[in-house]
Design an enzyme around this catalytic site. Structure first.
Site: not given
Ligand code: SIN
Length: 283
Positions: A257, A272
């Site tokens: 991602h 997270r």
């Molecule tokens: C995010 O902020 O969209 C993802 C951040 C990550 O977990 O790398």
């Protein structure tokens, strides 16, 4: 089973694909109190769509962590030594004073660990009002399968080194705890997913420093080729657009991602949790 018949078979959740390659929006479940049958369906739909995004959720930290624990033990991020607070929660916060935003580049979470997290669940509470802050996801199954047979044959038994110092010191400027180093581990470039058995591409521009057994310039050229292959192929990708209260759960073994920082000087805030992996990536 075809995608259409699979969608119809979910009886306790609603599933709407986000892109043909990966990603689905899930409705009809309250993540603060999912039922056992909903969790069972989520496990199957997760293996099929890799990235699940749940709009309009209301979660406190304990409910967020309990949802993560439905998939395994919670992971403690190597950067949390510098941040204080709850060990199992990684705060993802960017504002006008930020020098960087976490994850602003294609990566797999913490692939420097000997056993990287199997997944992460990010709950966004504040989004920039200028419409930015989306997250791109890419399927590493498709990235592997799109390589030529010749390149696959060359890479299939190779290993690469994943070094936590690359992002955490090099990009973020955060020194490791005194007397220790960030994790650094070697992983196969083309492991098989432990649940699906499907082969995938496992190098990422955040953590992968070099391919073992090659000259430095050879390793650099091949890694750059693979990183460009991932970032320049929208057909491997989907895009998650957040609202306050969206939680997104991704399979960290077969996706990468990239959190877009296109909203400066506005702010974005989320938390997270990640789930400890069950085994190191293996051929
Ligand atoms: C995010 O902020 O969209 C993802 C951040 C990550 O977990 O790398």
């Amino acid at each position: 089973m075809s995608a259409a018949s699979a969608e119809a078979s979910w009886r306790h959740i609603e599933v709407e694909p986000l892109a043909p390659s990966l990603g689905a929006v899930i409705r009809g479940v309250d993540l603060a109190s999912p039922t056992a049958t909903q969790l069972e369906e989520l496990r199957s739909v997760w293996a099929e769509h890799l990235v699940l995004t749940f709009p309009e959720q209301t979660l406190d930290r304990e409910a967020h962590k309990a949802f993560g624990r439905a998939f395994g033990t919670l992971h403690v991020h190597p950067l949390n030594h510098a941040r204080g607070g709850d060990d199992e929660i990684l705060v993802v916060k960017t504002d006008a004073n930020s020098k960087y935003t976490a994850g602003d580049g294609w990566h797999t979470d913490v692939s420097c660990d000997a056993i990287p997290p199997l997944g992460s669940a990010l709950y966004i509470k504040e989004v920039p009002s200028n419409g930015g802050g989306d997250t791109l996801f890419a399927s590493m199954y498709l990235a592997w399968e799109a390589l030529s047979e010749g390149l696959q044959n060359f890479l299939v038994d190779k290993f690469a080194v994943h070094d936590g110092a690359l992002p955490y010191v090099g990009a973020y400027g955060v020194a490791p705890p005194e007397g220790s180093n960030y994790p650094r581990n070697r992983h196969p470039i083309a492991p098989r997913h432990p649940v699906t058995g499907r082969r995938l591409l496992y190098v990422n521009s955040g953590f992968t420093s070099h391919i073992e057994g090659l000259k430095r310039e050879e390793s650099r050229a091949i890694l750059d080729l693979l990183f460009r292959h991932i970032e320049r192929n929208p057909r491997f990708q989907c895009r998650v657009r957040w609202q306050p209260g969206t939680l997104t759960l991704w399979d960290n073994r077969c996706t990468q991602h990239h959190a877009l920082w296109d909203y400066y000087p506005e702010s974005r805030y989320g938390e997270r949790v990640s789930i400890v992996g069950e085994a190191a990536p293996a051929l």
